[in-house]
Design an enzyme around this catalytic site. Structure first.
Site, short mmCIF file in Angstrom:
data_model
loop_
_atom_site.label_atom_id
_atom_site.label_comp_id
_atom_site.label_asym_id
_atom_site.label_seq_id
_atom_site.Cartn_x
_atom_site.Cartn_y
_atom_site.Cartn_z
N THR A 94 40.82 47.24 48.41
CA THR A 94 41.47 48.48 48.18
C THR A 94 41.69 48.89 46.64
OG1 THR A 94 42.81 47.90 50.19
CG2 THR A 94 43.75 49.55 48.68
N LYS A 169 42.59 55.14 52.85
CA LYS A 169 43.44 54.09 52.75
C LYS A 169 44.66 54.03 52.05
CE LYS A 169 44.06 49.36 52.80
NZ LYS A 169 44.33 48.63 53.64
N LYS A 237 49.81 46.96 43.62
CA LYS A 237 48.50 47.58 43.11
C LYS A 237 48.22 48.88 43.72
CE LYS A 237 45.20 46.09 44.88
NZ LYS A 237 44.31 46.14 46.24
P1 NAP Z 1 42.97 37.28 48.12
O1 NAP Z 1 43.36 36.35 49.37
O2 NAP Z 1 43.93 37.18 46.93
O3 NAP Z 1 41.56 37.34 47.68
C1 NAP Z 1 41.03 37.79 46.53
C2 NAP Z 1 39.46 37.62 46.47
O4 NAP Z 1 38.94 38.25 45.27
C3 NAP Z 1 39.31 36.12 46.02
O5 NAP Z 1 38.02 35.63 46.60
C4 NAP Z 1 39.23 35.97 44.53
O6 NAP Z 1 38.29 35.11 44.01
C5 NAP Z 1 38.33 37.45 44.45
N1 NAP Z 1 38.33 38.04 43.21
C6 NAP Z 1 39.59 38.41 42.43
N2 NAP Z 1 39.27 38.90 41.23
C7 NAP Z 1 37.78 38.67 40.98
C8 NAP Z 1 36.96 39.00 40.09
N3 NAP Z 1 37.24 39.65 39.04
N4 NAP Z 1 35.57 38.91 40.28
C9 NAP Z 1 35.21 38.10 41.52
N5 NAP Z 1 36.22 37.75 42.42
C10 NAP Z 1 37.10 38.09 42.33
O7 NAP Z 1 43.19 38.96 48.77
P2 NAP Z 1 42.93 39.36 50.03
O8 NAP Z 1 44.18 39.61 50.80
O9 NAP Z 1 41.75 39.04 50.66
O10 NAP Z 1 42.59 41.07 49.65
C11 NAP Z 1 41.34 41.54 49.15
C12 NAP Z 1 41.27 43.19 49.05
O11 NAP Z 1 41.54 43.57 50.47
C13 NAP Z 1 42.55 43.57 48.28
O12 NAP Z 1 42.04 44.72 47.42
C14 NAP Z 1 43.56 43.91 49.20
O13 NAP Z 1 44.28 44.92 48.78
C15 NAP Z 1 42.76 44.29 50.37
N6 NAP Z 1 43.27 44.15 51.87
C16 NAP Z 1 44.08 43.12 51.78
C17 NAP Z 1 44.69 43.03 53.23
C18 NAP Z 1 45.72 41.67 53.64
O14 NAP Z 1 46.26 41.96 54.79
N7 NAP Z 1 45.67 40.79 52.77
C19 NAP Z 1 44.36 44.05 54.23
C20 NAP Z 1 43.82 44.90 53.94
C21 NAP Z 1 43.13 45.05 52.58
P3 NAP Z 1 39.05 33.57 43.67
O15 NAP Z 1 38.88 32.67 45.21
O16 NAP Z 1 38.04 33.04 42.49
O17 NAP Z 1 40.54 33.91 43.19
#
Ligand code: NAP
Length: 298
Positions: A94, A169, A237
């Site tokens: 997102t 979104k 964010k």
């Molecule tokens: P998360 O568990 O914090 O995972 C974030 C991922 O991004 C990790 O694999 C992290 O790697 C990687 N990452 C962060 N910065 C990076 C960089 N500079 N270069 C390469 N990899 C990087 O987050 P999440 O909940 O999966 O969410 C991911 C995205 O989906 C976000 O944009 C969020 O807003 C969106 N989203 C989330 C949900 C939800 O319910 N969780 C629902 C819809 C959409 P590391 O393992 O090295 O930290």
């Protein structure tokens, strides 16, 4: 069949990669923290690429799900040397409309296609492969990417040109903010009236006020359990993106502003890694916990 490389194996991405593997589509994974990629690659019997560039060399479709705007643009730059006219990059993160447009322009300079395909449905939807995805980009790129999208989402909607998926979104994230506020405020009233909170969540989930968030997060939040789910820092964010977008449209979004301010307070107290249902801490006036300004209790 095995044409997809997945980048970003977090709460959402790891499950999405698993579903791509189950559908026979996943070829390789990469994650910034390499140990996560190695473990998942071993579990799924796919390659753990050493770099995004290496992943893109063997995968004509690259899907990513990373945290925020700068992260997406960093990954896109790292992919550039290996992408070409046959490549499609699908971004499930997102981020802002502008970031989607910048990513598309950078990839177009190498002849590659880009789809912004943010998702909704939470970690539960990611696990079940039943996410909703809102896709911006060319219809031709979407047609080529569709089998990969079908592995992770049960609802795939073409919203228009690049950036339109992220615009929709953002609208979804405004809804999530309002629902979080409404659920916390309603349960705070139930608590003040001395009602049984467990019963309130169960009963209200079945009626006209019922919703996904109350049903999925209500039972845990009333116990003071805020394991993500969706990290509060990530929704913070998103709401910043929503307010910037609203400003360009001449709107102010008071409920979103209030939620952003509440999240800022919780972030300052060290609750950014908790689920967004940690908003309950403020509404329920929970006493400061040992985790305030510290790490979460897991
Ligand atoms: P998360 O568990 O914090 O995972 C974030 C991922 O991004 C990790 O694999 C992290 O790697 C990687 N990452 C962060 N910065 C990076 C960089 N500079 N270069 C390469 N990899 C990087 O987050 P999440 O909940 O999966 O969410 C991911 C995205 O989906 C976000 O944009 C969020 O807003 C969106 N989203 C989330 C949900 C939800 O319910 N969780 C629902 C819809 C959409 P590391 O393992 O090295 O930290």
């Amino acid at each position: 069949m095995r044409t997809v490389g997945f980048i970003g194996l977090g709460a959402m991405g790891a499950s999405m990669a698993r579903n791509l593997a189950k559908a026979g589509r996943l070829k390789a994974v990469w994650n910034r923290t390499a140990s996560k990629a190695r473990a998942l690659a071993q579990e799924l019997g796919v390659e753990a690429a050493a770099t995004p560039k290496e992943l893109a060399r063997s995968c004509p479709i690259v899907a990513l799900c990373v945290s925020a705007d700068a992260d997406v643009l960093e990954v896109i730059e790292a992919l550039l040397p290996s992408v070409g006219a046959e490549s499609i990059v699908i971004d499930h993160s997102t981020v802002s409309v502008q970031t989607a447009q910048t990513a598309a322009a950078r990839l177009r300079s190498r002849g590659a296609e880009f789809l912004d395909a943010p998702v909704s449905g939470g970690v539960e939807g990611a696990r079940a492969g039943t996410l909703v995805t809102m896709v911006g980009g060319s219809p031709e790129a979407l047609a080529r990417a569709r089998p990969a999208l079908e592995a992770v989402a049960s609802t795939i909607v073409h919203t228009g040109p690049v950036g339109s998926g992220q615009a929709l979104k953002a609208v979804n994230q405004v809804l999530c903010a309002g629902i979080n506020q409404a659920v916390c405020e309603a349960l705070a009233l139930a608590q003040a009236l001395g009602l049984d909170l467990k019963q309130a969540v169960a009963v209200l989930s079945k009626g006209a006020g019922g919703n996904w968030f109350l049903e999925k997060r209500g039972p845990t939040m009333i116990q003071g359990v805020f394991r993500p789910g969706f990290k509060l820092a990530l929704h913070h964010k998103d709401l910043t993106i929503c307010l910037a977008l609203a400003k360009t449209a001449g709107l102010t979004l008071p409920l979103t502003q209030k939620t952003l301010a509440d999240y800022a307070e919780l972030l300052a107290k060290g609750h950014g890694e908790e689920d967004i249902s940690a908003l309950w801490r403020l509404q329920a006036k929970l006493p400061p916990s040992p985790t305030d300004r510290g790490s979460p209790p897991w």
